[in-house]
Design an enzyme around this catalytic site. Structure first.
Site, short mmCIF file in Angstrom:
data_model
loop_
_atom_site.label_atom_id
_atom_site.label_comp_id
_atom_site.label_asym_id
_atom_site.label_seq_id
_atom_site.Cartn_x
_atom_site.Cartn_y
_atom_site.Cartn_z
N LYS A 76 36.90 -6.28 74.82
CA LYS A 76 36.48 -5.70 73.54
C LYS A 76 35.98 -4.28 73.73
CE LYS A 76 35.25 -10.07 71.31
NZ LYS A 76 34.14 -10.91 70.82
N ALA B 69 30.05 -8.34 72.74
CA ALA B 69 29.58 -9.63 73.24
C ALA B 69 30.57 -10.72 72.85
CB ALA B 69 28.20 -9.95 72.68
N ASP B 70 30.49 -11.82 73.54
CA ASP B 70 31.24 -13.01 73.17
C ASP B 70 30.44 -14.23 73.59
OD1 ASP B 70 34.12 -13.46 72.03
OD2 ASP B 70 33.67 -15.13 73.36
N THR B 71 30.49 -15.26 72.77
CA THR B 71 29.72 -16.48 73.01
C THR B 71 30.63 -17.68 72.90
OG1 THR B 71 27.70 -15.49 72.13
CG2 THR B 71 27.79 -17.89 72.15
#
Length: 141
Positions: free
Chosen positions: A53, A69-71
Site C-alpha cells: 500500500k 496499515a492492514d489488519t
C-alpha cells in the site's frame, strides 16, 4: 514544520484515530490486490499488504509522510478476511464466540525512500455471544 501526512487507508476508524490524536492528514486509499498468496501466513500477509500500500502511494508524493496499515483476524491459523455480506459476518462472529483468536496489524510509515514496518499481534478472547447480541452488533445498535 512537519511534512504533510497521508493516510493510505479508507478505514474510518483509522482516520478517526489520527483525528483524535490531533493530527492533520489527507486520506488516499491504495488500490492494490489484497488476495492472499498460496501458503502465505496471515502475519506475512498483513506485512506484505501494508508495504504494498505504501509503495502504491509513493508516486508523486514528494516529501510527504505516508502511513498505511492492514489488519487480519486469525482463527485456527487461518485469516478470516473481511465479511462478504451480513450472513458471512454472522458466521464469523459465531465462529469467534467463546473462543480465543489473534488479531494482527501491520503498520508501514514511509518518508522519501525510507520505510519502517512493524507488525503487532494480540490474543483476544471473546465471551460467548448470544444470537441477540450478534443481531444487535450487526444492526449497529
Amino acid at each position: 514544520m512537519p511534512p504533510p501526512l497521508i493516510l493510505g487507508s479508507a478505514s474510518p476508524r483509522r482516520a478517526d484515530l489520527l483525528a483524535r490524536l490531533g493530527l492533520e492528514f489527507t486520506v488516499r486509499a491504495a488500490d492494490i490486490d489484497e488476495t492472499p498468496r498460496a501458503g502465505e501466513h496471515p502475519r506475512d500477509y498483513v506485512k506484505r499488504l501494508a508495504g504494498e500500500k505504501v509503495l502504491a502511494l509513493s508516486t508523486g508524493t514528494g516529501d510527504c509522510l505516508m502511513l498505511t496499515a492492514d489488519t487480519t483476524v486469525i482463527l485456527d491459523g487461518q485469516s478470516l478476511g473481511k465479511p462478504r455480506d451480513p450472513g458471512h459476518a454472522r458466521a464469523m462472529l459465531e465462529a469467534l464466540s467463546g473462543r480465543e483468536h489473534e488479531v494482527c496489524t501491520a503498520v508501514c510509515l514511509r518518508r522519501a525512500a525510507r520505510s519502517e514496518l512493524v507488525c503487532v499481534c494480540t490474543k483476544v478472547e471473546f465471551a460467548q455471544l448470544s444470537p441477540v447480541l450478534i443481531d444487535d452488533y450487526l444492526s449497529g445498535d
